[in-house]
Motif scaffolding. Structure first.
Motif, PDB file in Angstrom:
ATOM      1  N   ALA A  19       2.640  -0.661  -3.330  1.00  0.00           N
ATOM      2  CA  ALA A  19       2.162   0.244  -2.279  1.00  0.00           C
ATOM      3  C   ALA A  19       2.473  -0.317  -0.891  1.00  0.00           C
ATOM      4  N   LEU A  20       2.963   0.535  -0.028  1.00  0.00           N
ATOM      5  CA  LEU A  20       3.274   0.108   1.342  1.00  0.00           C
ATOM      6  C   LEU A  20       2.027  -0.332   2.107  1.00  0.00           C
ATOM      7  N   CYS A  44       1.776   6.345   4.256  1.00  0.00           N
ATOM      8  CA  CYS A  44       1.717   6.999   2.940  1.00  0.00           C
ATOM      9  C   CYS A  44       2.908   7.916   2.699  1.00  0.00           C
ATOM     10  N   CYS A  47       5.712   6.089   1.128  1.00  0.00           N
ATOM     11  CA  CYS A  47       5.354   5.215   0.008  1.00  0.00           C
ATOM     12  C   CYS A  47       5.797   5.790  -1.338  1.00  0.00           C
TER      13      CYS A  47
END
Length: 83
Positions: A19-20, A44, A47
């Motif tokens: 996850a970023l 998001c 991502c």
């Protein structure tokens, strides 16, 4: 090297490692009441595990923060529409 069907199991929450948001300021994803969610939602959008993140938040009734690009209020609306 692993063949595609021999990849080690990353576990149920292995997506979190990709996850970023794990590479950015966590405070952006848990803004103060009335604070901006713009920065978190921007992260998001790019991502790769956004869908897994949102699925997790919905399944676990996460009540705080930005998950899968949605705020708690947006997730509540999404759940109501799905019922």
């Amino acid at each position: 090297m692993y063949a595609i069907d021999e990849l080690p199991d990353e576990g149920l929450l292995g997506w979190q490692e990709r996850a970023l948001c794990a590479q950015t300021d966590p405070e952006a994803f848990f803004p103060e009441k009335g604070g901006s969610t713009r920065e978190a939602k921007r992260v998001c959008t790019a991502c790769d595990v956004r869908a897994e993140c949102l699925e997790y938040a919905l399944a676990n009734d996460e009540r705080f923060g930005i998950w899968g690009g949605l705020s708690e209020r947006e997730r509540r609306k999404l759940k109501r529409r799905a019922v």
